[in-house]
Write a protein that holds these residues in place. Sequence first.
Motif, PDB file in Angstrom:
ATOM      1  N   LEU A 101      59.562  26.460  29.882  1.00  0.00           N
ATOM      2  CA  LEU A 101      59.364  26.107  28.479  1.00  0.00           C
ATOM      3  C   LEU A 101      60.164  24.863  28.096  1.00  0.00           C
ATOM      4  O   LEU A 101      59.624  23.919  27.508  1.00  0.00           O
ATOM      5  N   LEU A 102      61.440  24.845  28.431  1.00  0.00           N
ATOM      6  CA  LEU A 102      62.297  23.743  28.008  1.00  0.00           C
ATOM      7  C   LEU A 102      61.984  22.447  28.746  1.00  0.00           C
ATOM      8  O   LEU A 102      62.234  21.354  28.221  1.00  0.00           O
ATOM      9  N   ASN A 103      61.432  22.567  29.951  1.00  0.00           N
ATOM     10  CA  ASN A 103      61.087  21.355  30.688  1.00  0.00           C
ATOM     11  C   ASN A 103      59.929  20.602  30.038  1.00  0.00           C
ATOM     12  O   ASN A 103      59.666  19.445  30.381  1.00  0.00           O
ATOM     13  N   LEU A 104      59.253  21.234  29.092  1.00  0.00           N
ATOM     14  CA  LEU A 104      58.220  20.528  28.348  1.00  0.00           C
ATOM     15  C   LEU A 104      58.805  19.360  27.560  1.00  0.00           C
ATOM     16  O   LEU A 104      58.085  18.417  27.210  1.00  0.00           O
ATOM     17  N   LEU A 105      60.116  19.406  27.282  1.00  0.00           N
ATOM     18  CA  LEU A 105      60.756  18.339  26.527  1.00  0.00           C
ATOM     19  C   LEU A 105      61.088  17.122  27.382  1.00  0.00           C
ATOM     20  O   LEU A 105      61.406  16.054  26.844  1.00  0.00           O
ATOM     21  N   ALA A 106      61.036  17.276  28.708  1.00  0.00           N
ATOM     22  CA  ALA A 106      61.477  16.193  29.597  1.00  0.00           C
ATOM     23  C   ALA A 106      60.698  14.891  29.388  1.00  0.00           C
ATOM     24  O   ALA A 106      61.313  13.823  29.314  1.00  0.00           O
ATOM     25  N   PRO A 107      59.363  14.899  29.295  1.00  0.00           N
ATOM     26  CA  PRO A 107      58.664  13.626  29.066  1.00  0.00           C
ATOM     27  C   PRO A 107      59.082  12.939  27.775  1.00  0.00           C
ATOM     28  O   PRO A 107      59.180  11.709  27.722  1.00  0.00           O
ATOM     29  N   ALA A 108      59.344  13.712  26.718  1.00  0.00           N
ATOM     30  CA  ALA A 108      59.828  13.113  25.473  1.00  0.00           C
ATOM     31  C   ALA A 108      61.190  12.472  25.689  1.00  0.00           C
ATOM     32  O   ALA A 108      61.489  11.409  25.121  1.00  0.00           O
ATOM     33  N   GLY A 109      62.024  13.097  26.533  1.00  0.00           N
ATOM     34  CA  GLY A 109      63.326  12.528  26.838  1.00  0.00           C
ATOM     35  C   GLY A 109      63.244  11.258  27.648  1.00  0.00           C
ATOM     36  O   GLY A 109      64.167  10.437  27.617  1.00  0.00           O
TER      37      GLY A 109
END
Length: 401
Positions: A309-317
């Motif tokens: 779930l949290l790795n979904l934020l990686a591209p935004a980062g």
Amino acid sequence: MAALKPDFVPRMEGLDALRGFALMGLFLVHMPELYELYWAHPATDPTQLLWHNIIFTTFAGKSFSLLALCFGVSFFIIMDRAAKRGVDFTVRFLWRLALLGLIGILHGLWYRGDVLEVLALMGVFLVPFYRVKSNALLIALGIFFLLQPIQIFQILSALNGAAWANKAPGFWTAATPEAYLTGKSLLETMRMNWVDGHPFKWSFMYESGRLSQILGLSLIGMVLGRIHFFSQPQRFIRFRLVALAIAGLCAIGLSYGKPVLAALMPTSETIFMPRSLWDTMLSGWFDLSLMTVLMMGFLCLYYGFAHGLLNLLAPAGRMTLTLYVAQSLIFVPVFYSFGLGLHATMLQSTAVLIAIPAFIAQVVFAHLWFRGFLYGPLEWLWRAGTYLTLKVPFIRKVSED
């Protein structure tokens, strides 16, 4: 110049995801803050105050601090990778910071709260510390800057009767420029951002201790890069848990003990700044404690059962620069008078409920974008400007997936 090769070094997705989380928190603060126009007419309704207080207690000051820490990690990664190729990247990194500062200045014409030029300037002070070999010394220096030495000096001066030290900071009483609230011209807003907003931002950053905090966090971030905190996360399982527990206890202690601690500082009608500054410092240390709770809690979950779930934020980062600028390009006109002018009517609850799907849309956009491209748009321009060439790969090839 030959075309530059994209970085095929495996990305530290935990760092990317953490940066994406910080970007989310910053956006969730900016929205109910109405991109700084909230302070022209703060909420009085208890329900709206509750929304405001929950968001600000959780993210205000913490998300910005996380970005500053990540900035220090990224600084080390860039310098270290160049050093491993036998390249001294110092001069080019300073040029890179100059470009970031230019982006920040241009962005600041649109939104006075821009932090890019602040990070760029503080990055210059970070560069000399790269050659310091002792991690213990760097951590000590980082803590020193986080302790707010300038404010401590002002407190001591004020207690000794120095008139300058007992003057209230300018941002305490600064009014929101009328051009933001009722002006109808974008050019008028941009002019005000430069002549009033620009000096206001820098005075706030200095007087509030943010500049010292950025440098301290960046130094600690540099050490985290050195010890492979993100590249070898399996080595730091216990460290993350211990840091989470200690930071949690500090946050609880500062939250409940602040009135008692604040009362330890003497005050009077003529010498009132020492207690005010002391109270500000206690709030800042609470923010740092809660930031550490958010960071370590996020990473414990990221490297645990919530990884997917949290790795979904990686591209935004990976495209924080692009998304950070895009957020204000889209939403400043929503609140400011040259656009829709909704600062006077939008509730904090409404702003937060808009922010949540808006950030989800940004995450979806980032995922779609990196299917076809190697860098975010502004990240690519920044990289191309750093190397003074347009021969920086941008479009993703099938073999690079």
